[in-house]
Design a protein around this motif. Structure first.
Motif, PDB file in Angstrom:
ATOM      1  N   VAL A 145      -4.924  -1.065   6.270  1.00  0.00           N
ATOM      2  CA  VAL A 145      -4.124  -2.254   6.576  1.00  0.00           C
ATOM      3  C   VAL A 145      -2.714  -2.027   6.043  1.00  0.00           C
ATOM      4  N   ALA A 146      -1.772  -2.785   6.562  1.00  0.00           N
ATOM      5  CA  ALA A 146      -0.404  -2.711   6.058  1.00  0.00           C
ATOM      6  C   ALA A 146       0.098  -4.127   5.818  1.00  0.00           C
ATOM      7  N   LEU A 147       0.870  -4.303   4.749  1.00  0.00           N
ATOM      8  CA  LEU A 147       1.360  -5.620   4.386  1.00  0.00           C
ATOM      9  C   LEU A 147       2.697  -5.490   3.673  1.00  0.00           C
ATOM     10  N   PRO A 148       3.432  -6.596   3.537  1.00  0.00           N
ATOM     11  CA  PRO A 148       4.694  -6.521   2.805  1.00  0.00           C
ATOM     12  C   PRO A 148       4.466  -5.981   1.393  1.00  0.00           C
ATOM     13  N   ILE A 149       5.347  -5.117   0.934  1.00  0.00           N
ATOM     14  CA  ILE A 149       5.117  -4.484  -0.368  1.00  0.00           C
ATOM     15  C   ILE A 149       5.065  -5.500  -1.503  1.00  0.00           C
ATOM     16  N   HIS A 181      -0.252   3.898   0.260  1.00  0.00           N
ATOM     17  CA  HIS A 181       1.177   4.175   0.310  1.00  0.00           C
ATOM     18  C   HIS A 181       1.944   2.935  -0.166  1.00  0.00           C
ATOM     19  N   ALA A 182       2.166   2.853  -1.461  1.00  0.00           N
ATOM     20  CA  ALA A 182       2.803   1.669  -2.036  1.00  0.00           C
ATOM     21  C   ALA A 182       4.215   1.484  -1.510  1.00  0.00           C
ATOM     22  N   GLY A 183       4.869   2.559  -1.130  1.00  0.00           N
ATOM     23  CA  GLY A 183       6.252   2.470  -0.683  1.00  0.00           C
ATOM     24  C   GLY A 183       6.437   1.770   0.645  1.00  0.00           C
ATOM     25  N   ASP A 184       5.398   1.755   1.502  1.00  0.00           N
ATOM     26  CA  ASP A 184       5.523   1.046   2.782  1.00  0.00           C
ATOM     27  C   ASP A 184       4.414   0.019   2.992  1.00  0.00           C
ATOM     28  N   GLY A 185       3.631  -0.260   1.945  1.00  0.00           N
ATOM     29  CA  GLY A 185       2.631  -1.318   2.010  1.00  0.00           C
ATOM     30  C   GLY A 185       1.370  -0.976   2.762  1.00  0.00           C
ATOM     31  N   ASN A 186       1.150   0.287   3.064  1.00  0.00           N
ATOM     32  CA  ASN A 186      -0.032   0.719   3.820  1.00  0.00           C
ATOM     33  C   ASN A 186      -1.160   1.070   2.843  1.00  0.00           C
ATOM     34  N   MET A 187      -2.134   0.172   2.733  1.00  0.00           N
ATOM     35  CA  MET A 187      -3.216   0.327   1.766  1.00  0.00           C
ATOM     36  C   MET A 187      -4.507   0.807   2.439  1.00  0.00           C
ATOM     37  N   GLN A 229      -3.990  -9.801   6.860  1.00  0.00           N
ATOM     38  CA  GLN A 229      -3.298 -10.610   7.863  1.00  0.00           C
ATOM     39  C   GLN A 229      -2.851 -11.956   7.292  1.00  0.00           C
ATOM     40  N   SER A 230      -3.643 -12.536   6.406  1.00  0.00           N
ATOM     41  CA  SER A 230      -3.283 -13.821   5.808  1.00  0.00           C
ATOM     42  C   SER A 230      -2.061 -13.712   4.916  1.00  0.00           C
ATOM     43  N   LEU A 231      -1.747 -12.505   4.468  1.00  0.00           N
ATOM     44  CA  LEU A 231      -0.594 -12.257   3.606  1.00  0.00           C
ATOM     45  C   LEU A 231       0.608 -11.735   4.393  1.00  0.00           C
ATOM     46  N   GLY A 232       0.562 -11.885   5.703  1.00  0.00           N
ATOM     47  CA  GLY A 232       1.664 -11.418   6.544  1.00  0.00           C
ATOM     48  C   GLY A 232       1.554  -9.973   6.943  1.00  0.00           C
ATOM     49  N   GLY A 233       0.349  -9.405   6.799  1.00  0.00           N
ATOM     50  CA  GLY A 233       0.129  -7.997   7.118  1.00  0.00           C
ATOM     51  C   GLY A 233      -0.469  -7.790   8.486  1.00  0.00           C
ATOM     52  N   THR A 234      -0.907  -6.560   8.734  1.00  0.00           N
ATOM     53  CA  THR A 234      -1.409  -6.170  10.053  1.00  0.00           C
ATOM     54  C   THR A 234      -2.715  -5.398   9.927  1.00  0.00           C
ATOM     55  N   ALA A 235      -3.503  -5.408  10.999  1.00  0.00           N
ATOM     56  CA  ALA A 235      -4.860  -4.854  10.970  1.00  0.00           C
ATOM     57  C   ALA A 235      -4.900  -3.350  10.810  1.00  0.00           C
ATOM     58  N   SER A 236      -3.835  -2.659  11.183  1.00  0.00           N
ATOM     59  CA  SER A 236      -3.826  -1.207  11.032  1.00  0.00           C
ATOM     60  C   SER A 236      -2.410  -0.717  10.818  1.00  0.00           C
ATOM     61  N   GLY A 237      -2.244   0.133   9.807  1.00  0.00           N
ATOM     62  CA  GLY A 237      -0.946   0.724   9.551  1.00  0.00           C
ATOM     63  C   GLY A 237      -0.773   2.074  10.207  1.00  0.00           C
ATOM     64  N   GLU A 238      -1.878   2.858  10.273  1.00  0.00           N
ATOM     65  CA  GLU A 238      -1.732   4.205  10.805  1.00  0.00           C
ATOM     66  C   GLU A 238      -2.990   4.769  11.459  1.00  0.00           C
TER      67      GLU A 238
END
Length: 449
Positions: A333-337, A363-369, A398-407
């Motif tokens: 997932v990816a979300l705002p850092i 990847h803490a630098g781009d929020g991709n966990m 997604q509830s935190l403003g993130g997305t279902a897949s970062g990569e």
């Protein structure tokens, strides 16, 4: 006449068409552990775009589903087939067609392995920078199809930032050229980046023109430990001002798994940050001072390339250490850092609630966990809880403003979450785009949208 016999006739005697079920089974799935698959009726080991064109003309006329496959390194079920499918493998299309050092571009076939292009570029003082964890065996076509990321993306961007042009075979069999070898081009709609990340649902990428960069200097590497992942995540946001070429985070659950396998001295750490700078090495001292504002336990850095592998070893061991503990589900997932700490806290609560081990790194630098769920092999009840936790992790992001897949992509395992992020109108527009490029719906059906 069976589809197999008719397809063989349409392709001609030089085509390599495999129907042996013992072999086709090995082409039926990627590395997503719970994605449904079945051996396809045939696998075409394509040699060129013209052969793929013939196969797609036949498939389109006969409504045969087509699944494109690179190395099968995906983690979303995006390359999984069913019994009615034709799998087209691009593994034999693995030539670097040209490498233009003066213009800093390379033209490659889609089956070229990521690291092989970077190795060839190195001879000219250049680099192909996108670095997915699978870069030693994933293909550039597959990287483009999923818009793959990696550790260096915090500074250099994901695959899409490095694609200039594509050759694509459409569902109708027509071969088209998209984009331009030039660094700038706004003459037409940007169809190149419509195909990047489309997961084989709009056409088959057969060639790519890719951007090369002046090879960065060997990086300085910093490792810092903190009492909690909350502290580490807050420090990560503050460290972005130093323009890191890598910024990774590892939580305590994952550290304990690594320690149990390879004791590296992290007994008292609640979280670890790893940072690399491929320029301005002198900023490492200032970066450590910044870390002190977030209750740094200990930190060290080195600009000696020989030390880099040792310092980032804990991050390299993160997933295999968790994998040693049982069956794993690797989420993406990816979300705002600025939301990483809150995300981790919520996932830790989920871990306690479900009685599942969930290690978090990424990847803490781009929020991709990459939360990784672990359960005992053969425990079906735990496996069901793991699947439910996998879904809830996506919903938390997604509830935190993130997305279902970062990569890793949506593939066949995350389609149910897409509606949480887009309006019905946008969903309809995407289906219309799909229909325009693939009117009969033969390309990777049941994936992405």
């Amino acid at each position: 006449m069976s589809h197999l016999v008719a397809l063989a006739a349409a392709l001609g005697p030089d085509a390599t068409l495999i129907s042996d079920p013992d072999i086709t089974a090995s082409y039926s799935r990627d590395h997503a552990p719970f994605a449904v698959s079945a051996p396809p009726f045939a696998v075409l080991l394509a040699k060129n775009a013209q052969e793929i064109s013939k196969a797609l003309i036949f498939a389109n006329e006969n409504n045969i589903p087509v699944v494109t496959r690179g190395a099968g390194s995906g983690l979303s079920g995006g390359a999984n087939s069913d019994a009615q499918s034709l799998v087209i493998s691009l593994e034999k299309m693995n030539r670097i067609l040209s490498l233009d050092a003066a213009n800093q571009i390379a033209r490659v076939q889609a089956g070229v392995i990521n690291i092989d292009l970077d190795t060839a570029a190195k001879e000219h003082g250049l680099a192909y920078l996108p670095d997915p964890a699978s870069r030693e065996w994933s293909t550039l076509g597959g990287n483009a199809a999923t818009n793959a990321g990696g550790m260096c993306c915090v500074k250099y961007g994901v695959t899409s930032a490095h694609v200039r042009a594509l050759q694509v075979v459409l569902a109708t069999g027509e071969i088209i050229e998209l984009g331009s070898a030039t660094k700038k081009s706004v003459t037409t709609y940007d169809l190149v980046h419509l195909f990047v990340g489309s997961e084989g649902t709009l056409g088959i990428i057969t060639e790519l023109t890719l951007n090369l960069e002046i090879r960065p200097a060997p990086p300085a590497t910093l490792i810092a430990t903190f009492p909690s992942v909350t502290n580490a995540a807050a420090a990560a946001a503050a460290l972005l001002k130093y323009r890191p070429s890598m910024l990774e985070i590892v939580d305590q659950t994952t550290l304990k798994a690594v320690q149990a396998w390879h004791p590296l001295g992290f007994e008292v750490a609640g979280s670890v940050l790893l940072m690399q700078l491929d320029e301005n090495h002198s900023l490492c001292e200032a970066a450590l001072e910044t870390c002190k504002d977030f209750d740094l336990i200990d930190g060290v850095y080195s600009d000696d390339p020989a030390d880099a592998a040792d310092l980032i070893r804990v991050r390299k061991l993160a997933y295999p250490a968790l994998e040693r503990m049982g069956a794993t589900l690797l989420d993406d997932v990816a979300l705002p850092i600025t939301k990483i700490a809150e995300f981790v806290e919520k996932v830790e609560a989920l871990s306690r609630e479900t009685n599942l081990v969930i290690g978090i790194f990424g990847h803490a630098g781009d929020g991709n966990m990459h939360p990784t769920i672990v359960h005992d092999h053969g425990d079906t009840a735990a496996a069901d809880r793991a699947k439910q936790a996998f879904a809830r992790i996506v919903e938390i992001a997604q509830s935190l403003g993130g997305t279902a897949s970062g990569e890793h992509g949506i593939g066949s395992i995350k389609q149910g979450f897409v509606a949480n992020e887009i309006s019905p109108k946008v969903a309809g527009l995407q289906r219309e785009v799909k229909k325009t490029f693939d009117p009969n719906g033969i390309l990777n059906p049941g994936k992405k949208i």
